[in-house]
Structures are given as C-alpha cells and as structure tokens.
Design an enzyme around this catalytic site. Structure first.
Site, short mmCIF file in Angstrom:
data_model
loop_
_atom_site.label_atom_id
_atom_site.label_comp_id
_atom_site.label_asym_id
_atom_site.label_seq_id
_atom_site.Cartn_x
_atom_site.Cartn_y
_atom_site.Cartn_z
CB SER A 118 -2.68 -0.49 4.89
OG SER A 118 -1.27 -0.57 4.84
CG HIS A 159 1.01 -1.25 8.98
ND1 HIS A 159 -0.18 -1.83 9.39
CD2 HIS A 159 0.94 -1.17 7.62
CE1 HIS A 159 -0.93 -2.09 8.33
NE2 HIS A 159 -0.28 -1.69 7.25
#
Length: 211
Positions: A118, A159
């Site tokens: 991320s 995501h």
C-alpha cells in the site's frame, strides 16, 4: 532490480513466498512507520505474522524512532526491506526528514529485495500526490515535496474495490487515469517490477480461489 508491490501483504502470501524464495537471507528489515498515524493497524500485525509463518525473522525499524546515522547503517546492510501500509504522506515525510529517499532508491536499484505494501508500494512512484483522496495529507504537516523514490515509472493504486476504500480508490482512478500510469490492485494482487518492465500477479494459493 526486482521489487514486489502489493495492496495487502497478508492477502498475497503465495506471491510473497515465491518472490522471497530467491532471497539468500532469512532476515527482513520491516518498516511499519506508515501506520504510526493510523487508528487501525491490524494489517501490519497480519503482515508480520504472515512473513514469520513463511520462516523469516523480522528486524523492525520505525523510521521515526531512530537517528539518521543508525537508519543509514541499517538500510545499507539490509538484504530485504519491507515497508508496510498506512498513511503515505506521513511515511514519505519521515523518510525525507532522515534524508533516506535517495539511499533507499539506490539500494533498490542495486538489487536489494523490496516489498512495498500500500503506502510502501505507492512511494516507489515518481510522486505520491495522487493518493491525496485516499490518505489525509494533513497528517504530514512538514511534507511539502511529494517527489517519491521514482524507481518505478508507474503509480500503484491499492485497494481498488476493497473496503473501506471502494469510493476513494475509484475516485482516484477516475481523476488520474489520463494523467498518470496507474496500476490498480485489489487486496489479492501484486505487481512484480524489474528492469524489463512489470507483471501483474494474482494470488492463487489453496486458501483462495483464483481471481
């Protein structure tokens, strides 16, 4: 140079195991710094547990808690660095405070194994400003320069379609899809980057059906 960029570390166990299979050491320098300003950090614990389950020892190194000379020494001798998720702007702020971005980029180009989850994946791009919809920039008040590591000419968008980022990830994609080379990843995908380009990988271990 070969780096593995993921959306969610614990969701890419088989991919990560394959990537690390060529690592000569069993020690990973794990940087959880991006999570320091997040209310929820369970994903960091899950990532740590997954790497330990694969048989690796983790050397935890919070960039915000050590002086620059110590950090430089640690990163110069690391064989593998894993930077976990959290607030991308805060992470970059702390790296820049300790003047580590150029060092980290050089070590990656030299062939040091690198796993970015991320926020840790986003900072490999030329810049991180595109992530302002998903992350709160005000949590990094000292950061004025959004130039990142620039070891990958694409920009990971983690995501995509995943809770609680369904809306913010989609808005990011719509706003920047024509101006940046975005690579959207869900929580069970990864991008393997090397000098020849990149490959999108999908988790297909026995615990998860192929996407």
């Amino acid at each position: 140079m070969e780096l593995l960029l993921v959306s969610y570390l614990a969701g890419t166990k088989t991919i990560t195991a394959n990537y690390l299979s060529k690592l000569s050491s069993k020690t990973i320098t794990f940087i959880p710094t991006a999570g320091n300003v997040e209310p929820y950090t369970g994903f960091i614990d899950e990532g740590i547990a997954m790497l330990k389950d694969l048989g690796y020892q983790l050397h935890l190194l919070d960039i915000s808690k050590f002086e620059e000379p110590v950090l430089v020494q640690e990163l110069e001798r690391a064989t593998c660095v894993c930077i976990s998720g959290g607030n991308t702007f805060y992470l970059l702020q702390e790296l820049k405070k300790k003047h580590l971005t150029e060092l980290l980029a050089r070590r990656i180009r030299e062939g040091m194994f690198y796993i970015g989850e991320s926020a840790g994946a986003i900072i490999t791009a030329p810049g991180i400003e595109y992530n302002q919809i998903m992350d709160d920039k005000t949590l990094a008040p000292a950061l004025t320069d959004y130039t990142a590591l620039n070891v990958f000419d694409h920009s990971v968008l983690p995501h995509i379609g995943e809770y609680p980022f369904e809306t913010s990830s989609r808005e990011t994609l719509e706003r920047y899809r024509n101006s940046l080379k975005l690579i959207p990843l869900n929580n069970h995908e990864a991008v393997l980057v090397n000098d020849r380009g990149y490959t999108i990988l999908r988790e297909t271990d026995p615990e998860r059906k192929a996407l």
